[in-house]
Design an enzyme around this catalytic site. Structure first.
Site, short mmCIF file in Angstrom:
data_model
loop_
_atom_site.label_atom_id
_atom_site.label_comp_id
_atom_site.label_asym_id
_atom_site.label_seq_id
_atom_site.Cartn_x
_atom_site.Cartn_y
_atom_site.Cartn_z
N TYR A 231 -17.80 -51.30 69.35
CA TYR A 231 -18.49 -50.94 70.59
C TYR A 231 -19.27 -52.14 71.14
O TYR A 231 -19.16 -52.48 72.32
CB TYR A 231 -19.43 -49.77 70.30
CG TYR A 231 -20.20 -49.28 71.50
CD1 TYR A 231 -19.59 -48.51 72.48
CD2 TYR A 231 -21.55 -49.60 71.66
CE1 TYR A 231 -20.30 -48.06 73.57
CE2 TYR A 231 -22.26 -49.16 72.75
CZ TYR A 231 -21.63 -48.40 73.70
OH TYR A 231 -22.35 -47.97 74.80
N SER B 207 -24.24 -52.39 77.79
CA SER B 207 -25.10 -51.67 76.85
C SER B 207 -26.08 -52.65 76.24
O SER B 207 -25.85 -53.86 76.26
CB SER B 207 -24.26 -51.04 75.75
OG SER B 207 -25.08 -50.67 74.65
#
Lengths: 586, 292
Positions: free
Chosen positions: A469, A456
């Site tokens: 995350y 990401s």
């Protein structure tokens, strides 16, 4: 001859030489004739032949002067394409008198096969032709002429590029020296050179006949190259369907050589492979699969390439691709993109229904086969079982896409140990299991492959809102980089994809820590709306994934904001840190 | 509803139904005449001429034709890209015809999806559009805000594995209102849209703005209201990679309390639904309006 197990041998006498012919498989099945190159003998095909023997009648022969076939006398003038065509016809008449054969050639085997498939007297004797790393000398001649007559900068570049790649051809035209080298030091060192430079696995190949093969084979060049390139035949049209397999890392042949192939062979089936020159040794599985598919297609009366084909159909056709988290979003779009390129797709998701849906649509989009598997990537045992099943039932995965992931947002102090465990289990352990189980099998097979890990932009963009995350994704990014370093020697590429804000279902499943259920729902809706307004489609990420596999890229930020943040993380990390302190209003 | 009002409505609907059937007849005829090499412009012209010959003088919008990956609006960035191009039809290619004639003052707006020969992807898309047709009718009858219905359609599309392509339309609309149009001797159009119809939409937009509703059914805040009585041309558009499919037909919304009467498809012909689905199972090719 230990390398060709269970081969039946026979000798074919023609034009003053005796050819050693080996046969495998059931003679009632369609005949596939494998022709070797230079400096090789028929044993170069041993791995491919073994894989084809189950379905076809496989025939290999040592070209005159190579392996155990005898050499013409005198050597000069004994290796012309016309004489090689005589040899081929004699072999074919002996092994498959009543039925046309499927021809497969590599290197000089392909060069002479182009002659076979474009001359009149073999018409009706050849059902199909698969060419690898060996252009027709006639087509090559026209290719050069076209570039000399109209030298645009690009064409001159192509000409010089191929000219440089052909250095060995010039050397082979010098008298005596090549023979001396091959019978002397080059012959003894050649296996090591192949292993080091061309990454050909060691073992029982090359065979002991190498020095004589190479010395005799020099006449292949001397007898044909100059005369053909100077006066290429104007009517060298193929009279059988052609499949062209191009290794992209070939040090001797430019892929541009085949740019005008459509002129000579109507609608050829094109395949590309990220490999070096000796693909019969380094990529036997892939070659056997493509030959099988092509021969079966031609036998079934469908010589044209199948539609629909995506942009990278030449590269991914028939390959096995496994995508985790394929039930929605980026995973599903990636599965579709691979399906459109003709890959076989395994769609893995923890939701059975959506995985099945992905597989069903993948088949409609052009995947020759697609399967749905229901597995939670964070479950080690389930993943082991999946890997076992996939390997036994569908084969070794060629491209692995570790995509499954979940979102978690909230302050570090609101994130409980359980929250941490859930995120790391899926986002990091899922990737570890995937790489370990499928990547391990890929490495053990030793025929290349590719691993894509979907990280990401949060992997390099810190944020106070996404501690867990971002941590998991940063780990995925570094894992990919380390694995890339480790697997580079085995021709397995590893890519980390950093998408950014992409409009997918991750917003509706993401959790927000430290808030009640209603606030949770409100924030999910709000993020979903914001992502919807951003509206970056997962299809574009899928496109980036395929492109990164083809180009073997290391880290690929996808959306403009991901690319911007990536640049800033290198040149303006301070600014990124300041952005990280901003609390997003949700 | 008084009897007189009901009768008036029935007469009105008959007029709309007539022009909708005319539009489908046109689409079918033109679709049957498409062949390899036909361009989008030619297909649009065929529709225009066929309808002109049958008395159509005004348009809600001029006929559109999209071929190949243009059915899924691949790489559409500006509205001008909706207009027909020189793209040529090839075997297996999907196509969509979208036409909106005005006939005797009544407006139709239909979409007709098909393919030249076999296209299993589009067949699947068309079969899956059934669920959207049912979903939209059900939720309109429940009087849910249009914006929420839009989101529900979106969720269903995502679950089915498709991309929302009506988002590419102006304002991202899934539907818009249509009206009776006064017939004039001169009926100009701007950017493909008939001025009379635009006038209708504009006056609706003005009224709606005062009363808190909009004649455009979009994902945005101005559509956050229950369905407004009137005729809505509903056009969900699904895309899967380079293939798109849509239906477009008129949904009649009334202020009746009876759910059955509160919303219904102008021309609800049940056989096509089931036949389309069953034909998909058999793997045959179908066209959206084959059974009309």
């Amino acid at each position: 001859m230990t390398t060709l197990k269970d081969a039946r041998e026979r000798w074919v006498r023609t034009g003053g030489v005796e050819l050693c012919v080996a046969e495998l498989g059931d003679p009632d099945q369609p005949t596939v004739v494998l022709v070797h190159g230079y400096p090789d003998s028929k044993e170069v095909w041993s791995e491919v032949a073994a894989r084809l023997a189950g379905r076809f009648h496989v025939v290999l022969y040592d070209v005159r002067g190579h392996g155990r076939s005898t050499a013409p006398r005198p050597l000069r003038g004994g290796f012309t394409l016309a004489k090689l065509t005589d040899d081929f016809l004699a072999v074919v008449d002996a092994v498959s008198p009543g039925r046309p054969v499927h021809l497969v050639g590599h290197d000089w085997g392909s060069v002479q096969s182009w002659e076979f498939v474009t001359v009149r007297r073999t018409e009706g004797r050849i059902a199909s032709f698969t060419s690898m790393s060996g252009p027709s000398l006639d087509h090559f001649g026209h290719w050069i002429n076209a570039r000399v007559k109209r030298p645009t900068p690009r064409r001159v570049g192509q000409l010089l590029g191929q000219g440089a790649r052909s250095w060995y051809v010039y050397l082979l035209h010098t008298p005596v020296l090549p023979e001396l080298a091959w019978r002397g030091p080059l012959g003894t060192r050649w296996p090591k050179i192949l292993e080091r430079v061309e990454r050909v696995p060691g073992g029982d190949y090359p065979t002991t006949s190498l020095p004589t093969d190479a010395a005799h084979g020099a006449w292949l060049y001397r007898d044909n190259v100059r005369s053909r390139l100077r006066r290429p035949r104007p009517d060298a049209y193929a009279h059988a369907p052609v499949q062209l397999i191009t290794p992209l890392g070939d040090a001797f042949l430019s892929e541009r050589l085949y740019d005008e192939l459509e002129r000579w062979a109507p609608r050829p089936t094109r395949r590309t492979l990220p490999a070096k020159h000796w693909i019969p040794r380094t990529r036997p599985d892939q070659l056997a699969a493509w030959i099988t598919e092509f021969v079966t297609r031609v036998e079934g009366g469908r010589p044209e390439p199948t539609r629909p084909t995506g942009r990278y159909a030449d590269r991914f056709g028939g390959q096995l691709v496994l995508v985790t988290g394929a039930g929605s979003g980026i995973g599903r779009a990636t599965a579709f993109a691979f399906a459109e390129s003709g890959a076989r797709v395994v769609a893995v998701d923890r939701d059975a229904e959506s995985a099945a849906r992905t597989a069903e649509l993948a088949r409609l989009l052009g995947a020759p086969a697609a399967w749905a598997e229901t597995t939670d990537v964070s479950d080690e045992h389930a993943m082991e079982k999946l890997a076992e099943k996939v390997t036994t039932e569908y084969g070794v995965v060629d491209v692995l896409v570790n995509n499954a992931g979940i979102g978690l947002s909230g302050s570090f102090f609101d994130t409980t140990p359980d929250d941490w465990r859930t995120v790391l289990d899926v986002n990091l352990w899922g990737v570890i299991h995937g790489c370990r189980l499928f990547g391990g099998r890929m490495a053990a097979r030793g025929q290349g492959g590719h691993i894509v890990n979907v990280a990401s932009a949060a992997a390099y963009q810190p944020s106070r809102a996404l501690p867990a995350y971002s941590t998991s994704k940063a780990a995925v990014l570094m894992l990919s980089e380390c694995l890339r370093a480790e697997l580079a020697d085995q021709d397995i590429g590893v890519t980390a994809i950093c998408p950014g804000f992409v409009n997918t279902g991750i917003t509706t499943t993401a959790r927000f820590t430290g808030v009640d259920d209603e606030e949770q729902r409100r924030r999910q809706q709000r993020t979903a709306r914001l992502y919807g307004l951003r509206n970056y489609p997962p299809e574009k990420v899928a496109e980036a994934i395929l492109r990164s596999v083809v180009r073997n890229e290391a880290v690929v930020p996808v959306t403009p904001e991901a690319r911007g943040a990536h640049l800033m993380s290198r040149f303006l990390p301070g600014a990124l840190r300041r952005i990280a302190r901003v609390e997003p209003k949700l | 509803m008084t009897r007189a009002v009901a009768d008036e409505l029935a007469v009105e609907l008959r007029g709309f139904r007539r022009v909708q059937r005319l539009a489908y007849a046109c689409a079918e005829t033109v679709a049957a005449r498409l062949e390899p090499g036909t361009t989008e412009r030619e297909a649009a012209r065929m529709q225009r001429e066929w309808l002109r010959e049958r008395g159509v003088r005004d348009w809600f919008h001029l006929p559109f034709a999209w071929f190949g990956d243009r059915t899924a609006f691949v790489n559409f960035r500006v509205p001008m890209q909706f207009f027909p191009t020189g793209r040529r039809l090839a075997p297996g290619m999907p196509f969509i015809l979208d036409l909106a004639p005005v006939y005797e003052g009544y407006t139709a707006d239909i979409g007709y999806s098909g393919s030249l020969g076999v296209n299993p992807v589009q067949d699947r898309l068309l079969a899956d559009l059934e669920a959207h047709r049912e979903l939209i009718l059900r939720e309109v009858r429940e009087r849910r805000p249009l914006r929420e219905i839009y989101a529900a359609v979106d969720r269903l599309m995502v679950r089915q594995g498709y991309a929302n392509r009506h988002r590419a339309y102006p304002f991202g609309v899934i539907a818009h209102k249509v009206h009776r149009v006064r017939q004039r001797r001169w009926s100009p159009h701007v950017f493909g849209f008939g001025t009379q119809s635009l006038k209708g939409l504009a006056s609706d937009a003005l009224h709606g703005h005062r009363e808190g509703w909009s004649p455009l059914w979009s994902p945005y805040r101005f559509s956050d209201h229950p369905p407004q009585p009137g005729l809505w041309a509903v056009e969900p558009h699904l895309g899967l990679r380079g293939t798109g499919a849509k239906f477009e037909e008129i949904l009649v919304v009334t202020d009746s309390r009876d759910p059955e009467q509160s919303a219904f498809w102008l021309d609800d012909d049940p056989p096509w639904g089931s036949r389309r689905a069953s034909e998909f199972e058999r793997g045959g090719t179908r066209r959206w309006a084959e059974d009309r």
